[in-house]
Design a protein around this motif. Structure first.
Motif, PDB file in Angstrom:
ATOM      1  N   ALA A 101     -29.402 -19.312 -24.205  1.00 45.33           N
ATOM      2  CA  ALA A 101     -30.355 -18.635 -25.042  1.00 45.33           C
ATOM      3  C   ALA A 101     -31.400 -17.907 -24.616  1.00 45.33           C
ATOM      4  CB  ALA A 101     -31.069 -19.261 -26.319  1.00 45.33           C
ATOM      5  N   VAL A 102     -32.066 -18.549 -23.474  1.00 46.94           N
ATOM      6  CA  VAL A 102     -33.136 -17.663 -22.864  1.00 46.94           C
ATOM      7  C   VAL A 102     -32.570 -16.820 -21.636  1.00 46.94           C
ATOM      8  CG1 VAL A 102     -35.036 -17.944 -21.025  1.00 46.94           C
ATOM      9  CG2 VAL A 102     -34.834 -19.698 -22.977  1.00 46.94           C
ATOM     10  N   VAL A 103     -31.417 -17.339 -21.301  1.00 48.84           N
ATOM     11  CA  VAL A 103     -30.702 -16.076 -20.168  1.00 48.84           C
ATOM     12  C   VAL A 103     -30.172 -14.854 -21.173  1.00 48.84           C
ATOM     13  CG1 VAL A 103     -28.575 -15.982 -18.773  1.00 48.84           C
ATOM     14  CG2 VAL A 103     -29.875 -17.839 -18.511  1.00 48.84           C
ATOM     15  N   GLY A 104     -29.525 -15.311 -22.184  1.00 46.22           N
ATOM     16  CA  GLY A 104     -29.094 -14.178 -23.048  1.00 46.22           C
ATOM     17  C   GLY A 104     -30.322 -13.389 -23.541  1.00 46.22           C
ATOM     18  N   GLY A 105     -31.293 -13.957 -23.611  1.00 41.53           N
ATOM     19  CA  GLY A 105     -32.400 -12.879 -24.175  1.00 41.53           C
ATOM     20  C   GLY A 105     -33.055 -11.998 -23.232  1.00 41.53           C
ATOM     21  N   PHE A 106     -33.160 -12.512 -21.836  1.00 47.29           N
ATOM     22  CA  PHE A 106     -33.661 -11.567 -20.867  1.00 47.29           C
ATOM     23  C   PHE A 106     -32.493 -10.486 -20.412  1.00 47.29           C
ATOM     24  CE2 PHE A 106     -36.377 -15.180 -19.493  1.00 47.29           C
ATOM     25  CZ  PHE A 106     -37.667 -14.396 -19.426  1.00 47.29           C
ATOM     26  N   ILE A 107     -31.002 -10.794 -20.709  1.00 45.46           N
ATOM     27  CA  ILE A 107     -30.210  -9.844 -20.420  1.00 45.46           C
ATOM     28  C   ILE A 107     -30.333  -8.820 -21.716  1.00 45.46           C
ATOM     29  CG2 ILE A 107     -27.663  -9.273 -20.607  1.00 45.46           C
ATOM     30  CD1 ILE A 107     -27.113 -12.290 -19.245  1.00 45.46           C
ATOM     31  N   ALA A 108     -30.664  -9.177 -22.899  1.00 50.18           N
ATOM     32  CA  ALA A 108     -30.807  -8.394 -23.971  1.00 50.18           C
ATOM     33  C   ALA A 108     -32.021  -7.454 -23.679  1.00 50.18           C
ATOM     34  CB  ALA A 108     -31.027  -9.098 -25.224  1.00 50.18           C
ATOM     35  N   LEU A 109     -32.936  -8.103 -23.071  1.00 48.82           N
ATOM     36  CA  LEU A 109     -34.229  -7.082 -22.771  1.00 48.82           C
ATOM     37  C   LEU A 109     -33.893  -5.999 -22.132  1.00 48.82           C
ATOM     38  CD1 LEU A 109     -37.336  -9.177 -22.230  1.00 48.82           C
ATOM     39  CD2 LEU A 109     -36.569  -7.928 -24.335  1.00 48.82           C
ATOM     40  N   THR A 110     -32.964  -6.118 -20.955  1.00 49.42           N
ATOM     41  CA  THR A 110     -32.538  -5.091 -19.874  1.00 49.42           C
ATOM     42  C   THR A 110     -31.467  -3.952 -20.435  1.00 49.42           C
ATOM     43  OG1 THR A 110     -30.622  -6.351 -19.244  1.00 49.42           O
ATOM     44  CG2 THR A 110     -32.536  -6.608 -18.078  1.00 49.42           C
ATOM     45  N   MET A 111     -30.819  -4.452 -21.907  1.00 46.16           N
ATOM     46  CA  MET A 111     -30.104  -3.467 -22.488  1.00 46.16           C
ATOM     47  C   MET A 111     -30.726  -2.819 -23.538  1.00 46.16           C
ATOM     48  SD  MET A 111     -26.601  -5.619 -22.645  1.00 46.16           S
ATOM     49  CE  MET A 111     -27.147  -6.622 -24.127  1.00 46.16           C
ATOM     50  N   MET A 112     -31.910  -3.438 -24.100  1.00 45.61           N
ATOM     51  CA  MET A 112     -32.385  -2.768 -25.541  1.00 45.61           C
ATOM     52  C   MET A 112     -32.643  -1.299 -25.426  1.00 45.61           C
ATOM     53  SD  MET A 112     -32.239  -4.918 -27.896  1.00 45.61           S
ATOM     54  CE  MET A 112     -33.323  -3.746 -28.948  1.00 45.61           C
ATOM     55  N   ASP A 113     -33.219  -0.669 -24.223  1.00 46.21           N
ATOM     56  CA  ASP A 113     -33.557   0.850 -24.174  1.00 46.21           C
ATOM     57  C   ASP A 113     -32.505   1.498 -23.455  1.00 46.21           C
ATOM     58  OD1 ASP A 113     -36.027   0.266 -25.427  1.00 46.21           O
ATOM     59  OD2 ASP A 113     -36.719  -0.394 -23.379  1.00 46.21           O
ATOM     60  N   ARG A 114     -31.202   1.020 -23.253  1.00 43.53           N
ATOM     61  CA  ARG A 114     -29.877   1.601 -22.817  1.00 43.53           C
ATOM     62  C   ARG A 114     -28.748   1.708 -23.712  1.00 43.53           C
ATOM     63  NH1 ARG A 114     -30.102  -1.494 -16.954  1.00 43.53           N
ATOM     64  NH2 ARG A 114     -32.239  -0.843 -16.220  1.00 43.53           N
ATOM     65  N   ILE A 115     -28.563   0.779 -24.435  1.00 47.94           N
ATOM     66  CA  ILE A 115     -27.453   0.793 -25.575  1.00 47.94           C
ATOM     67  C   ILE A 115     -28.038   0.749 -26.860  1.00 47.94           C
ATOM     68  CG2 ILE A 115     -25.518  -0.478 -26.289  1.00 47.94           C
ATOM     69  CD1 ILE A 115     -25.487  -2.013 -23.542  1.00 47.94           C
ATOM     70  N   ASP A 116     -27.256   1.637 -27.729  1.00 53.36           N
ATOM     71  CA  ASP A 116     -27.625   1.917 -29.156  1.00 53.36           C
ATOM     72  C   ASP A 116     -27.684   0.397 -29.878  1.00 53.36           C
ATOM     73  OD1 ASP A 116     -27.898   4.605 -28.780  1.00 53.36           O
ATOM     74  OD2 ASP A 116     -25.958   5.064 -29.776  1.00 53.36           O
TER      75      ASP A 116
END
Length: 506
Positions: free
Chosen positions: A336-351
């Motif tokens: 969950a923590v790993v996925g959260g950090f991956i999500a942060l890198t995508m939040m401003d790049r993917i709709d």
């Protein structure tokens, strides 16, 4: 600098950049001065770290019950029903906290509300740690729930209103990462304390006592943090708003952005759009509220928090013994923590809509696979617990990477300023109510239809949620809060979605 002077500077800047702002009065996302490097980024980082102690407490207090429930039951003599009450009382109280604190933060301020929540977290912890019986324990859990619900509403809004639109997703999304870090911390602490001090009858009290530390950090830290500049403008405190913006933006950007917020606030005052009355009298505002409610419910109906609350129970059901399940339960927390950090890198790049669609597709697939595995691998098969654990980890990873962070960010940004508190409050209220019923009846559901039936049911709901997202949820990424506000209030945000859909089909 006076309000008049700041407005004059803003008008001068707008005149010099007229080419970039010719389409609509508020369409300035591309026309604002750029985010040049500067010390303001460090200031934003510090603010987000302090505010995210609220998310950390949210995660720890919801996750600690996972390992504390069994020793708590043994000491206090809880029945299966009272176990459900102890677990779900926090969740139902969180629904009330989300609704009330959303409105409270609109009137009292985001910062003061978060400080009050820190006090609630600390008080609730004391009630739970020193409880002599079941009744006082429930009171403590209710206090913690009110604080958790309030934090789930106010912290993302506070971060979203302070962040520049270009990095709003990654800033506001940090709160969700803090939540799963809190849950992982609870799982690890539970595993260590539960295995090392398993003979100690009050071991579960120590597990709960840990959360007093971040509560103190949140209280002390927020005393030195600024108020939301958008809330300050809404209250007519323009000079204070500009002073705050200058600490988290380059100066020219702060002046220009203040002009946008002022314009929106002035139009709202002219139109007298206030809170619930504005929502009920405007079909587009009512529609976006329904979208927020639907998205919150859809997130919970994936069953993610059932795994976070009853992960040990699911793993024991799949074939692990009690102590092994306590340790194995750390794996979903880590992913969950790993996925959260991956999500942060995508939040401003993917709709956002694309992120939701991918997430629901993956989680629904995981539900189907868990149901099939539990059906095909009989109880006693040595591979059964490890296969189900691997699929649960895949489910949690998919959920955290593509859905959890994105949903909390979306709810913090999609509502207009005058209804942001009530919009997020109502949406998260329904999110927590759904969470509460699932947490109350999940053990009975597993006992009644087993892991197979439970996860097949989640898969069916996942298909419906996917249809809802594709057909009803508009896009918000890459827009200022003020530009989003205009499109939401007029319904233009849905027209944008429809035009994009037609382009894809053609």
């Amino acid at each position: 600098m006076t309000h008049r002077e700041s407005s004059a500077q803003r008008c001068a800047w707008t005149k010099d950049n007229a080419v970039a702002t010719t389409s609509t009065p508020r369409e300035s996302a591309a026309g604002l001065p750029p985010l040049t490097p500067g010390r303001y980024r460090n200031r934003l980082g510090l603010i987000s770290i302090i505010a995210c102690f609220g998310g950390l407490l949210f995660g720890y207090d919801t996750g600690v019950i996972n390992g504390a429930l069994r020793p708590m039951t043994a000491e206090l003599g809880l029945t299966p029903f009272t176990e459900g009450v102890v677990t779900s009382s926090l969740v139902f109280a969180a629904a009330i906290g989300a609704l009330c604190c959303g409105r409270l933060s609109d009137g009292w301020g985001r910062r003061k509300t978060i400080i009050m929540l820190a006090v609630l977290f600390f008080a609730g912890t004391l009630f739970v740690v020193f409880t002599p019986n079941y009744e006082v324990l429930v009171v403590g859990r209710v206090l913690l729930g009110l604080a958790v619900g309030g934090a789930s509403t106010v912290v993302p809004v506070f971060l979203s209103e302070l962040a520049p639109y270009e990095i709003r997703g990654s800033i506001a999304g940090r709160n969700e990462v803090a939540i799963v870090i809190g849950q992982l911390s609870a799982f690890v602490i539970n595993a260590v304390i539960g295995n090392v001090f398993s003979e100690f009858t009050g071991v579960w009290r120590v597990m709960f006592a840990i959360c007093a530390i971040p509560a103190i950090c949140l209280f002390v830290g927020m005393l030195r943090m600024p108020e939301s500049p958008r809330w300050l403008v809404e209250k007519g405190r323009h000079e204070e708003a500009l002073a705050v913006l200058k600490t988290v933006r380059p100066e020219d950007r702060a002046i220009a952005e203040l002009g946008e917020v002022e314009q929106v606030a002035e139009e709202e005052q002219t139109e007298r759009q206030v809170g619930l009355r504005a929502v009920l009298s405007n079909k587009w505002l009512f529609r976006i509220l329904l979208v927020g409610v639907g998205l919150g419910i859809a997130q919970q109906l994936t069953g993610i928090n059932s795994i976070m609350y009853y992960g040990q129970t699911v793993l024991v059901e799949s074939g692990f013994d009690e102590h092994a399940a306590l340790i194995a339960n750390i794996a979903p927390g880590i992913i969950a923590v790993v996925g959260g950090f991956i999500a942060l890198t995508m939040m401003d790049r993917i709709d956002r809509r694309k992120t939701f669609t991918i997430g629901l597709t993956l989680t629904t697939s995981c539900h189907l696979l868990i149901g099939l595995a539990s059906m095909m691998l009989e109880v006693g098969n040595p591979a059964r617990p490890y296969v189900i654990l691997a699929l649960v980890v895949a489910f949690v990873g998919s959920m955290q990477t593509f859905l959890n962070v994105a949903v909390w960010v979306y709810l913090s940004e999609v509502f207009p300023l005058h209804m942001r508190g009530i919009g997020t409050g109502v949406s998260i209220f329904m999110l927590w109510v759904t969470n509460g019923f699932l947490s109350l009846y999940f053990p009975s559901l597993v006992a009644g239809v087993g892991i197979t039936g439970t996860f097949f049911l989640f898969a069916g709901v996942g298909v419906l949620a996917l249809i809802f997202v594709i057909t009803q949820v508009p896009e918000t990424r890459g827009r200022t809060l003020e530009a989003l506000e205009e499109d939401v209030s007029t319904g233009a945000i849905y027209a944008v979605k429809e035009r994009r859909s037609r382009r894809v089909t053609h």
